[in-house]
Design a protein around this motif. Structure first.
Motif, PDB file in Angstrom:
ATOM      1  N   GLY A  60       0.819  -1.205   0.000  1.00 64.67           N
ATOM      2  CA  GLY A  60       0.000   0.000   0.000  1.00 64.67           C
ATOM      3  C   GLY A  60       0.849   1.248   0.000  1.00 64.67           C
ATOM      4  N   ASP A 110     -14.547   0.059   3.169  1.00 58.11           N
ATOM      5  CA  ASP A 110     -15.527   0.984   2.598  1.00 58.11           C
ATOM      6  C   ASP A 110     -15.991   1.946   3.696  1.00 58.11           C
ATOM      7  OD1 ASP A 110     -15.175  -0.162   0.078  1.00 58.11           O
ATOM      8  OD2 ASP A 110     -16.816  -1.569   0.350  1.00 58.11           O
ATOM      9  N   VAL A 146     -12.598  -1.096  -1.098  1.00 57.94           N
ATOM     10  CA  VAL A 146     -11.343  -0.534  -0.593  1.00 57.94           C
ATOM     11  C   VAL A 146     -11.240  -0.775   0.911  1.00 57.94           C
ATOM     12  CG1 VAL A 146     -10.038   1.604  -0.202  1.00 57.94           C
ATOM     13  CG2 VAL A 146     -11.238   1.274  -2.343  1.00 57.94           C
ATOM     14  N   THR A 148      -9.180   0.780   3.902  1.00 59.20           N
ATOM     15  CA  THR A 148      -8.289   1.877   4.267  1.00 59.20           C
ATOM     16  C   THR A 148      -7.589   1.499   5.556  1.00 59.20           C
ATOM     17  OG1 THR A 148      -9.761   3.468   3.224  1.00 59.20           O
ATOM     18  CG2 THR A 148      -8.123   4.345   4.759  1.00 59.20           C
ATOM     19  N   THR A 150      -4.941   2.941   8.207  1.00 64.78           N
ATOM     20  CA  THR A 150      -4.365   4.220   8.615  1.00 64.78           C
ATOM     21  C   THR A 150      -3.320   4.001   9.694  1.00 64.78           C
ATOM     22  OG1 THR A 150      -6.468   5.313   8.114  1.00 64.78           O
ATOM     23  CG2 THR A 150      -4.913   6.527   9.492  1.00 64.78           C
ATOM     24  N   GLU A 162      -4.855   3.239   1.056  1.00 63.27           N
ATOM     25  CA  GLU A 162      -5.941   2.467   0.462  1.00 63.27           C
ATOM     26  C   GLU A 162      -5.398   1.175  -0.138  1.00 63.27           C
ATOM     27  OE1 GLU A 162      -8.325   4.787  -2.206  1.00 63.27           O
ATOM     28  OE2 GLU A 162      -9.231   5.886  -0.533  1.00 63.27           O
ATOM     29  N   SER A 164      -6.648  -1.884  -2.354  1.00 66.36           N
ATOM     30  CA  SER A 164      -7.734  -2.297  -3.238  1.00 66.36           C
ATOM     31  C   SER A 164      -8.178  -3.714  -2.886  1.00 66.36           C
ATOM     32  CB  SER A 164      -7.283  -2.252  -4.694  1.00 66.36           C
ATOM     33  OG  SER A 164      -8.284  -2.814  -5.535  1.00 66.36           O
TER      34      SER A 164
END
Length: 177
Positions: A60, A110, A146, A148, A150, A162, A164
């Motif tokens: 990522g 999402d 997606v 995510t 962090t 992100e 995929s």
């Protein structure tokens, strides 16, 4: 979440088999190298030369296009929580040094719920999250677009990455536990 003894040994073996005791390359670790044997969407399937161990893999990138983390997912078989709920997979996330450890990695699929994944260890090459992926998370990844992830840095603040989920279903279905 508490896990039964039936979880501890297979997950430990699984995480060891993920091939990343640290974010360093397999040659630096003295282990076998893995190779890409298939690609589905954004996911590579990487296996040891004998194909004894295979994982889903994706790198990522952060907002500036730099590699920020590496994700590996391995399918599990017969692993359950204390309440008997199946744990179909384990995830390993490797980040560079310099992340805020207390924050861990926050995972959001999402627009769903954010889950915190704590760091287990930092070594010379970076910091690692190793965690079970319960069925609801795997199902959300199968249905999602997606994920995510962090991380936080004292210099850059929050860094959303992100990942995929294109090709997730096919890659996951082709993994052997």
């Amino acid at each position: 979440m508490r896990y039964s003894r039936s979880f501890a040994a297979p997950l430990a073996a699984c995480l060891l088999a993920l091939g990343m005791a640290a974010p360093a390359s397999a040659q630096q670790q003295g282990g076998a190298t893995d190779e890409v044997v298939e690609t589905h969407g954004a996911w590579d399937i990487r296996c040891t030369p004998e194909r004894e161990v295979c994982v889903m893999h994706q790198v990522g990138q952060g907002p500036g296009g730099n590699d920020v983390l590496e994700v590996r997912i391995r399918k599990l078989d017969g692993v359950t929580t204390e309440s008997g709920q199946p744990i179909p997979a384990a995830i390993q996330i490797a980040t560079p040094l310099g992340v805020l450890l207390q924050q861990g990695v926050r995972l959001k699929i999402d627009g769903g719920e954010t889950r915190g994944l704590p760091f287990q260890i930092c070594v010379q090459g970076g910091c690692l999250v190793r965690s079970a992926l319960p069925s609801p998370v795997v199902e959300a990844m199968k249905a999602g677009r997606v994920a995510t992830m962090t991380v936080s840095s004292p210099q850059q603040g929050e860094i959303p990455v992100e990942i995929s989920l294109s090709g997730f279903i096919r890659s996951f279905s082709e993994l052997n536990p």
